[in-house]
Motif scaffolding. Structure first.
Motif, PDB file in Angstrom:
ATOM      1  N   UNK A 147       0.838  -1.203   0.000  1.00  0.00           N
ATOM      2  CA  UNK A 147       0.000   0.000   0.000  1.00  0.00           C
ATOM      3  C   UNK A 147       0.869   1.247   0.000  1.00  0.00           C
ATOM      4  N   UNK A 148       1.938   1.253   0.798  1.00  0.00           N
ATOM      5  CA  UNK A 148       2.849   2.400   0.820  1.00  0.00           C
ATOM      6  C   UNK A 148       3.487   2.601  -0.550  1.00  0.00           C
ATOM      7  N   UNK A 149       3.880   1.516  -1.194  1.00  0.00           N
ATOM      8  CA  UNK A 149       4.468   1.630  -2.526  1.00  0.00           C
ATOM      9  C   UNK A 149       3.461   2.196  -3.521  1.00  0.00           C
ATOM     10  N   UNK A 150       2.206   1.749  -3.431  1.00  0.00           N
ATOM     11  CA  UNK A 150       1.165   2.262  -4.328  1.00  0.00           C
ATOM     12  C   UNK A 150       0.945   3.760  -4.102  1.00  0.00           C
ATOM     13  N   UNK A 151       0.940   4.183  -2.838  1.00  0.00           N
ATOM     14  CA  UNK A 151       0.770   5.609  -2.537  1.00  0.00           C
ATOM     15  C   UNK A 151       1.922   6.418  -3.122  1.00  0.00           C
ATOM     16  N   UNK A 152       3.135   5.917  -2.977  1.00  0.00           N
ATOM     17  CA  UNK A 152       4.291   6.623  -3.520  1.00  0.00           C
ATOM     18  C   UNK A 152       4.207   6.749  -5.035  1.00  0.00           C
ATOM     19  N   UNK A 153       3.721   5.720  -5.698  1.00  0.00           N
ATOM     20  CA  UNK A 153       3.640   5.754  -7.161  1.00  0.00           C
ATOM     21  C   UNK A 153       2.479   6.617  -7.651  1.00  0.00           C
ATOM     22  N   UNK A 154       1.374   6.617  -6.920  1.00  0.00           N
ATOM     23  CA  UNK A 154       0.212   7.408  -7.329  1.00  0.00           C
ATOM     24  C   UNK A 154       0.385   8.891  -6.992  1.00  0.00           C
ATOM     25  N   UNK A 155       1.051   9.173  -5.875  1.00  0.00           N
ATOM     26  CA  UNK A 155       1.272  10.548  -5.458  1.00  0.00           C
ATOM     27  C   UNK A 155       0.006  11.370  -5.300  1.00  0.00           C
ATOM     28  N   UNK A 156      -1.005  10.865  -4.621  1.00  0.00           N
ATOM     29  CA  UNK A 156      -2.250  11.636  -4.498  1.00  0.00           C
ATOM     30  C   UNK A 156      -2.061  12.869  -3.613  1.00  0.00           C
ATOM     31  N   UNK A 157      -2.832  13.911  -3.923  1.00  0.00           N
ATOM     32  CA  UNK A 157      -2.788  15.115  -3.101  1.00  0.00           C
ATOM     33  C   UNK A 157      -3.424  14.887  -1.737  1.00  0.00           C
ATOM     34  N   UNK A 158      -4.418  14.005  -1.681  1.00  0.00           N
ATOM     35  CA  UNK A 158      -5.009  13.539  -0.428  1.00  0.00           C
ATOM     36  C   UNK A 158      -5.469  12.110  -0.626  1.00  0.00           C
ATOM     37  N   UNK A 159      -5.560  11.360   0.470  1.00  0.00           N
ATOM     38  CA  UNK A 159      -6.041   9.992   0.345  1.00  0.00           C
ATOM     39  C   UNK A 159      -6.704   9.560   1.633  1.00  0.00           C
ATOM     40  N   UNK A 160      -7.587   8.594   1.508  1.00  0.00           N
ATOM     41  CA  UNK A 160      -8.163   7.884   2.647  1.00  0.00           C
ATOM     42  C   UNK A 160      -8.190   6.407   2.301  1.00  0.00           C
ATOM     43  N   UNK A 161      -8.350   5.560   3.300  1.00  0.00           N
ATOM     44  CA  UNK A 161      -8.372   4.128   3.034  1.00  0.00           C
ATOM     45  C   UNK A 161      -9.694   3.525   3.496  1.00  0.00           C
ATOM     46  N   UNK A 162     -10.044   2.418   2.850  1.00  0.00           N
ATOM     47  CA  UNK A 162     -11.288   1.709   3.140  1.00  0.00           C
ATOM     48  C   UNK A 162     -11.001   0.209   3.195  1.00  0.00           C
ATOM     49  N   UNK A 163     -12.061  -0.594   3.315  1.00  0.00           N
ATOM     50  CA  UNK A 163     -11.958  -2.059   3.373  1.00  0.00           C
ATOM     51  C   UNK A 163     -11.450  -2.530   4.733  1.00  0.00           C
ATOM     52  N   UNK A 164     -11.745  -1.755   5.764  1.00  0.00           N
ATOM     53  CA  UNK A 164     -11.308  -2.107   7.104  1.00  0.00           C
ATOM     54  C   UNK A 164     -12.367  -1.675   8.119  1.00  0.00           C
ATOM     55  N   UNK A 165     -12.199  -2.135   9.358  1.00  0.00           N
ATOM     56  CA  UNK A 165     -12.914  -1.631  10.532  1.00  0.00           C
ATOM     57  C   UNK A 165     -14.406  -1.955  10.605  1.00  0.00           C
ATOM     58  N   UNK A 166     -14.875  -2.910   9.804  1.00  0.00           N
ATOM     59  CA  UNK A 166     -16.276  -3.322   9.932  1.00  0.00           C
ATOM     60  C   UNK A 166     -16.444  -4.826   9.995  1.00  0.00           C
ATOM     61  N   UNK A 167     -15.616  -5.574   9.261  1.00  0.00           N
ATOM     62  CA  UNK A 167     -15.706  -7.038   9.245  1.00  0.00           C
ATOM     63  C   UNK A 167     -14.319  -7.638   9.473  1.00  0.00           C
ATOM     64  N   UNK A 168     -14.279  -8.825  10.053  1.00  0.00           N
ATOM     65  CA  UNK A 168     -13.030  -9.573  10.210  1.00  0.00           C
ATOM     66  C   UNK A 168     -12.944 -10.595   9.084  1.00  0.00           C
ATOM     67  N   UNK A 169     -12.388 -10.183   7.965  1.00  0.00           N
ATOM     68  CA  UNK A 169     -12.273 -11.067   6.803  1.00  0.00           C
ATOM     69  C   UNK A 169     -10.847 -11.565   6.610  1.00  0.00           C
ATOM     70  N   UNK A 170      -9.946 -11.179   7.504  1.00  0.00           N
ATOM     71  CA  UNK A 170      -8.554 -11.629   7.459  1.00  0.00           C
ATOM     72  C   UNK A 170      -8.045 -11.745   8.887  1.00  0.00           C
ATOM     73  N   UNK A 171      -6.885 -12.379   9.046  1.00  0.00           N
ATOM     74  CA  UNK A 171      -6.365 -12.658  10.382  1.00  0.00           C
ATOM     75  C   UNK A 171      -5.393 -11.572  10.824  1.00  0.00           C
TER      76      UNK A 171
END
Length: 362
Positions: A294-318
Motif C-alpha cells: 500500500x505504501x508503494x502504491x501511494x508513492x507511485x500514485x502521489x495523491x494530493x489527499x487519500x483515505x483508506x477503506x476495506x477495514x474496521x467493519x468485518x473480520x475477513x482476514x487474520x
C-alpha cells in the motif's frame, strides 16, 4: 443404515443446490452479454484474467492449510472489545451544493459530486449469503437502506458479497437512477429485475459520461470475482471520477501490480485517492495489498489527499481489527503523505484541503 445415510446425503445435496440457486447468488453472464465479454482483451481461456500472473494463494500453502489457519488461528484483537467509534450523518440533509464523501464502513461510500449522489459498493444489510457469517463489528452497522437519499449513480466494483449486497440493492431498487459496474456484473442486476436501460457495464479503461460534469472511467485492479462456486466470469475494477473537484480514484479491491503506475501515467494528477487497506494476508498478497505494498502504491500514485477503506467493519482476514489504520497512520506520520482519517459517518469535504480528523481506532 446405508439407505438412511444415502437419503441424508441426497437431501443435503438437494438443499445445497437449492441454496446455491437462490436469487441472492445472482446469475452468470449469458446471451449477448456473454458475447460482449468474449470480445474483451481481459477475457481469455473462458474467464477474466488479471494483467499479470496472479495466484490466489502464495507461500506454497494448500487451500486446506490456509482455510484451517483462517478459521482457527488465534489473533489478538481480531474483533474490537467495544463499539467502534462512528457518527451517523443524516445523508438526506446534506446540501447537494457541496462535493463530499461519507464512508459508511468497509468499502461502502456515499459521494456527492456536481449535485449528483453516488453510492459505491453499499453493503448495508449483509456481507454474506447467510446472516451469521461476516457479522459487522459493534457500532459499525449504523446505515441502512432507508437512510439513503435518491441515488443518481450506483457504482459497483465487483460482485463479491462484501461489495454487492443483494438485500441492499433490492431495497434501493426504486431509488436508483443509473448503475455502473464491471463487465458481466450487469447480469446480476438484470436477473434481479433492474431495467436494462439503466445498467452500464465497463471494461478496463472504458468510460461513461452519465452527467455533464462527471466522467467515470473503469481502471484495472488485481483481484478476482464470483458469488458462488464459479469464479472470474465477471470483471473486477477500480474507477476514476473526473470532475471540477479533481480526479478521484477508487482503487476497488486490488493487490499491488503494474496497473498502479499505469493509472498514474494515464491520468496524471490524482487529487483524492480512496485505496484498499485491510483484510490482507501474506498468503493472498497478490489480490489484496499488504501494508508495504500500500505504501508503494501511494508513492507511485502521489495523491494530493487519500483515505483508506476495506477495514474496521468485518473480520475477513487474520489481523487485529485496527491494525490497518494503525499502520497507515504511522506510515503517513513518518513519510509525510496526506492521509485523512474519517471515522464511519464523518463528512470529508473534497474542496477543503486542510480538513483533519482525530484518531478514532485506538
Amino acid at each position: 443404515m446405508i439407505w438412511f445415510l444415502l437419503a441424508v446425503f441426497a437431501l443435503s445435496a438437494i438443499g445445497i443446490a437449492i441454496f446455491l440457486n437462490s436469487p441472492s447468488f445472482g446469475k452468470l453472464p449469458s446471451g449477448a452479454r456473454l458475447e460482449r465479454i468474449k470480445q474483451s482483451p481481459n477475457y481469455r481461456d473462458g474467464k477474466f484474467q488479471n494483467q499479470e500472473p496472479t495466484t490466489l494463494l502464495t507461500n506454497g500453502k494448500s487451500r486446506m492449510q490456509s482455510l484451517w489457519e483462517f478459521f482457527f488461528l488465534k489473533v489478538n484483537d481480531l474483533v474490537p472489545s467495544q463499539d467502534v467509534s462512528a457518527v451517523k450523518t443524516d445523508l438526506k440533509a446534506l446540501s447537494l451544493n457541496e462535493d463530499l464523501i461519507v464512508w459508511m464502513g468497509h468499502s461502502s461510500l456515499y459521494i456527492q459530486l456536481g449535485g449528483k449522489r453516488i453510492l459505491v459498493d453499499p453493503v448495508l444489510v449483509s456481507a454474506s449469503p447467510v446472516s451469521f457469517i461476516n457479522k459487522p463489528f459493534r457500532g459499525t452497522s449504523i446505515y441502512r437502506p432507508d437512510d439513503m437519499p435518491p441515488v443518481d449513480i450506483l457504482l459497483i466494483t465487483h460482485d463479491h458479497w462484501d461489495h454487492l449486497d443483494y438485500a441492499t440493492v433490492l431495497a434501493l431498487k426504486n431509488n436508483i437512477g443509473q448503475i455502473v459496474c464491471p463487465l458481466g456484473v450487469g447480469e446480476h442486476f438484470a436477473y434481479w429485475g433492474f431495467s436494462p436501460e439503466i445498467i452500464h457495464e465497463l471494461d478496463w479503461y472504458e468510460s461513461a459520461n452519465l452527467t455533464e460534469e462527471i466522467l467515470l472511467t473503469s481502471v484495472p485492479a488485481r483481484h478476482f470475482s464470483g458469488r458462488g462456486l464459479t469464479s472470474n466470469q465477471t470483471l473486477w475494477t477500480g474507477y476514476m471520477l473526473q470532475h471540477s473537484a479533481g480526479n478521484i480514484l477508487l482503487s476497488g479491491d486490488t493487490g499491488y501490480g503494474k496497473h498502479i503506475k499505469a493509472i498514474k501515467e494515464k491520468f496524471g494528477t490524482i487529487d483524492f485517492a480512496i485505496l484498499e487497506n485491510g483484510q490482507y494476508n501474506e498468503d493472498w498478497r497478490y489480490i489484496h495489498m499488504v501494508p508495504d505494498d500500500l505504501i508503494q502504491a501511494i508513492n507511485e500514485l502521489g495523491p494530493r489527499r487519500l483515505m483508506t477503506v476495506h477495514h474496521s467493519k468485518y473480520a475477513l482476514a487474520r489481523h487485529a481489527w485496527n491494525e490497518p489504520m494503525e499502520k497507515i497512520a504511522s506510515a503517513a506520520e513518518n513519510l509525510g503523505f496526506p492521509l485523512v482519517t474519517p471515522k464511519i459517518g464523518d463528512v470529508v469535504r473534497l474542496r477543503d484541503t486542510v480538513q483533519t480528523f482525530r484518531p478514532w481506532w485506538n
